[in-house]
Design an enzyme around this catalytic site. Sequence first.
Site, PDB file in Angstrom:
ATOM      1  N   CYS A 109       0.828  -1.214   0.118  1.00 41.63           N
ATOM      2  CA  CYS A 109       0.098  -0.210   0.062  1.00 41.63           C
ATOM      3  C   CYS A 109       0.752   1.222  -0.025  1.00 41.63           C
ATOM      4  O   CYS A 109       0.480   2.244  -0.661  1.00 41.63           O
ATOM      5  CB  CYS A 109      -0.866  -0.108   1.122  1.00 41.63           C
ATOM      6  N   HIS A 361      -1.361   0.725   7.642  1.00 39.06           N
ATOM      7  CA  HIS A 361      -1.949   0.705   6.403  1.00 39.06           C
ATOM      8  C   HIS A 361      -1.688   2.148   5.691  1.00 39.06           C
ATOM      9  O   HIS A 361      -1.976   3.361   6.571  1.00 39.06           O
ATOM     10  CB  HIS A 361      -3.429   0.322   6.361  1.00 39.06           C
TER      11      HIS A 361
END
Length: 808
Positions: A109, A361
């Site tokens: 990510c 994340h």
Amino acid sequence: MKQVLPYKVLVMPLKQQQDKAAWQWAEQTDPQDITFDHVKTAYRLNLKPCPGGTCRRNCKGNPFCLNGIGERQWFREIDERNWNDIEDPNNDRRNKGMFVGLKNLGATCYVNTFLQLWFQNVSVRQAIYSWTNGIVNDTEGSSTHEWSPGSICEHLQVIFAMLELSVRRFIDPSPLINHLRLDAREQQDAQEFSKLFLSSLEASLSSDKDCKTQSIIQKQFCGQYTYVTTCDTCNGDSKYSSTFYELDLNIKGHKTLEDCITDFLKEEKLEADNQYMCTNCASKQNATRKICMEKIPPVLNLQLLRFVFDKKTWQKKKLNTVIQFPSVLDMGQFMSQPEGTIVYDLSAVLIHRGPTAYSGHYIAHIKDPKGHAWYKFNDEEIEQFKGRNLQLGSEDDPEDGIKQQRGRIPKGYHSTRNAYMLVYTRNDAGASSVNGDPVSAKELLPNQVLDYVEKDNEKFENWVMDLLTMREQNIEKGMKQQQEIKDLYEILKSRNTENLILCEWINLRWLNKWLSDPEKIKPVSNEQFLCQHGKLIPDSTPKLKCVSTVGALKLSEHYNFGPRLNVQEMLCFNCVRIRCHIIRTKKQMVEDEKYFNTRLKSCFDPELTNWVGKQSLRSWKRLALEQLEQEGDDNKSETSSTNDEDDQNLERMLDEQLEEENIRELSLQDTEEKPQEDMSKKVEKESVLRFNEDLLCQHNNLCVDLNVVGKLIPADVWQRLQKYFPACPTFTGDSGTCDHCRLSIYKEQQNIDSNKIRAVEQKTALHDLFNDRKRPLLENGTPVVNVISTIFLQDWRKFIKIPQSENQ
């Protein structure tokens, strides 16, 4: 037209009541007088079919009831989506006016956020498109071979081209990740990745012939500042210039972005061990050092140092410091030479969601340079915010929302505790180099890249068409199957229950599975329902259903099950007679048990004429039922067992009935028999007991210890018991015990007496040896002594203490 099944609650007898009613006749009927009507009742074939849709639950005791076995789902209007497990492939199609996402390969990510950020820089994007590295554009495309990207710039060309031209909702960046040799399962340092990747990209672009392409990274991101060191003694200045692509700002102890920049530019005292070596003074002197901002780029990347090294743990940790930053930043105040107002607009915020530096994340909030709307880029998912302002909201703190962001936020500012990079774009003449009118990718990209994207779009369209065709076929097939199941279910219903030759037994569990999922139904065998006579076990009917032979034939044509069980042909008279005999015998047992209890409590010694084993007397009912169960089983063949835990055959039928009878077994025991209870139970578990054989010794004669294992009972009690066990051993009160056992006991007693005498004699003669006293000492002149084994001495002492019957 939607078909609705009517439901009328019918008061059906409970299964226990139906089971009892099926055999209630047996108590008054001799097994030899059984008729066909009795057999039909035992198999529950005297019941009437339940009308369709009248039972909320299936009547398992009624073989003609086909309600509630899974048929309802086929009679209601079914959503077409239930006929296939294929989602609409158009859900993966790019929405009009939306950007394309990037697939997260596990822990990539952080890469996706930077790719989206650089793609939104029109100048960088077009420079990537224009890169050729001296290669002549293939006007004929890849007709001779399948082209694939090989360099970092070619991979970026493909990624950016697909982000602009792809019809997919998101694309797969695997080729670029593999080219960079990144482990998709391990999350890297995002800030370090940004620096290394831009450096590598700059080196790759520098080989291009186009000067604009060569210097695009420097023009967009490169700035300059000067380190100025002033000696406190001579006031001489030493200057050292340096370029930067990102400003690394310390956030610890600061509240606003301006504070972080001011701290970055502040003067530093060089004293003590950190003194400055002044060339004018030719010695180390105290000095001051500061950073003077000389030149700032069109795109200003500000790295907030959230991930710092902890000297205590020797690991990186994340700082959750709340920083306020403006939508519009005036960098003129930080320049070494005042130039007035230099306005920068906020264009991107990169956020790390997670408690530690090693997990979490990464997402990016990026402003569209053309429409000026804000978008959230979260791997495959892209969301456009309403209005034209940045809306961090709870995205910055997904767990606790904005409650932890204490303090008042000034107008025009935003607050964050998770942002690790802020991107500002210059809002004056320099903006034209960043957000100028983009040239179409088709005008700049090499043909092989355009062909690559076009083929990928064709592949996607073909995939969509294939899945849509498959969905339509599944729906058509499902609707056809629905009608077939409904028609077949109606045929299965037995219309003429009086003519049993037109009916057939089918496994109820198999019917449930068939109606649940006809595609996955497996073959089933009916052999577990067959008795030793090759016919149907009477008590297996609750696990079966009686259907029409025509319906069973149609099922057998599509599915493999067998053997076929015609209702009339599979009725077993022998099993019904045996069961009838058992029922009558059990009823008689209840009466005999009451009689035995009364007689054994009130009998007188002269009436005690026969010996019976105590263990046999306690378990006479169980033994009688087991013996009755084995009658007619000599020719019984092995049959396969069912996987159903509820499956019971004739051999298991009596086990449950015996539990309540075991409670009454102790009623026949006298008070003096209780010490032998545990031993009797142990013997019963270790071997299979036959009635009255617990009185026998190893020579099959009457046991010597009769008072321990046996009991005298009256002749009338024995006569009733003998009806159940006609072949059992019979011993009257004057029967003699076993001569062999008596002789063996006599010899054993003689041996014990002899050993006792020997033990007394040897202990008297060798008293000192027994007590380990007066041992002779081995010295010169000592007479000869005998040496014996220590083990022998220990065994001998044991013998003296407890003389054994065997030889010592």
